[in-house]
Design a protein around this motif. Structure first.
Motif, PDB file in Angstrom:
ATOM      1  N   LEU A  12       0.848  -1.181   0.000  1.00 26.58           N
ATOM      2  CA  LEU A  12       0.000   0.000   0.000  1.00 26.58           C
ATOM      3  C   LEU A  12       0.888   1.237   0.000  1.00 26.58           C
ATOM      4  N   PHE A  13       0.598   2.173  -0.894  1.00 25.71           N
ATOM      5  CA  PHE A  13       1.358   3.416  -0.991  1.00 25.71           C
ATOM      6  C   PHE A  13       0.399   4.589  -1.103  1.00 25.71           C
ATOM      7  N   ASP A  14       0.807   5.753  -0.585  1.00 22.69           N
ATOM      8  CA  ASP A  14       0.015   6.954  -0.814  1.00 22.69           C
ATOM      9  C   ASP A  14       0.496   7.677  -2.068  1.00 22.69           C
ATOM     10  N   THR A  15       1.777   7.504  -2.412  1.00 22.28           N
ATOM     11  CA  THR A  15       2.329   8.048  -3.654  1.00 22.28           C
ATOM     12  C   THR A  15       3.312   7.028  -4.218  1.00 22.28           C
ATOM     13  N   SER A  18       6.687   6.656  -2.319  1.00 25.59           N
ATOM     14  CA  SER A  18       6.687   6.378  -0.879  1.00 25.59           C
ATOM     15  C   SER A  18       7.520   5.149  -0.555  1.00 25.59           C
ATOM     16  N   CYS A  20       8.196   1.720   1.178  1.00 23.30           N
ATOM     17  CA  CYS A  20       7.379   0.583   1.607  1.00 23.30           C
ATOM     18  C   CYS A  20       7.944   0.029   2.913  1.00 23.30           C
ATOM     19  N   PHE A  37       2.337   7.394   9.563  1.00 20.60           N
ATOM     20  CA  PHE A  37       1.673   7.917   8.381  1.00 20.60           C
ATOM     21  C   PHE A  37       1.084   9.284   8.663  1.00 20.60           C
ATOM     22  N   GLY A  38       0.886  10.039   7.602  1.00 14.43           N
ATOM     23  CA  GLY A  38       0.246  11.343   7.717  1.00 14.43           C
ATOM     24  C   GLY A  38       1.227  12.428   8.108  1.00 14.43           C
ATOM     25  N   GLU A  42      -3.196  15.920   9.817  1.00 17.82           N
ATOM     26  CA  GLU A  42      -3.867  15.040   8.863  1.00 17.82           C
ATOM     27  C   GLU A  42      -4.600  13.950   9.621  1.00 17.82           C
ATOM     28  N   PHE A  44      -6.753  10.241   9.000  1.00 18.20           N
ATOM     29  CA  PHE A  44      -7.068   9.172   8.061  1.00 18.20           C
ATOM     30  C   PHE A  44      -7.385   7.911   8.841  1.00 18.20           C
ATOM     31  N   ILE A  46      -7.331   3.526   8.361  1.00 20.53           N
ATOM     32  CA  ILE A  46      -7.032   2.314   7.611  1.00 20.53           C
ATOM     33  C   ILE A  46      -7.760   1.187   8.324  1.00 20.53           C
TER      34      ILE A  46
END
Length: 77
Positions: A12-15, A18, A20, A37-38, A42, A44, A46
């Motif tokens: 899973l990547f945000d960009t 990113s 891993c 993360f974030g 921010e 979010f 998961i």
């Protein structure tokens, strides 16, 4: 939502650029309260889960599923 009925490996990547991280590191950080993360301010979520079935009994329905099932928001109604 993504379902991987045959245990297909995934990342899973945000960009695309990113880094891993191994799942074990993510779980350990989550359990210890570390934020991996974030950015600043921010928010979010998961949500992960899994299901298991007896692989010694090959069911034709499970066998016929693709490696990855991806449901988009617009498909959920």
């Amino acid at each position: 939502m993504v379902v991987l009925p045959h245990g297909t490996s995934h990342q899973l990547f945000d960009t695309p650029d990113s880094k891993c991280l191994p799942g074990e590191h993510v779980i350990a950080a989550y359990r210890s309260g570390d934020s991996l993360f974030g950015g600043v301010n921010e928010n979010f979520d998961i949500v992960c889960g899994y299901f298991e079935y007896d692989r010694s009994w090959p069911h034709p329905l499970i066998k016929s599923l693709p490696n990855c099932i991806h449901l988009h928001q617009k498909e959920r109604g």
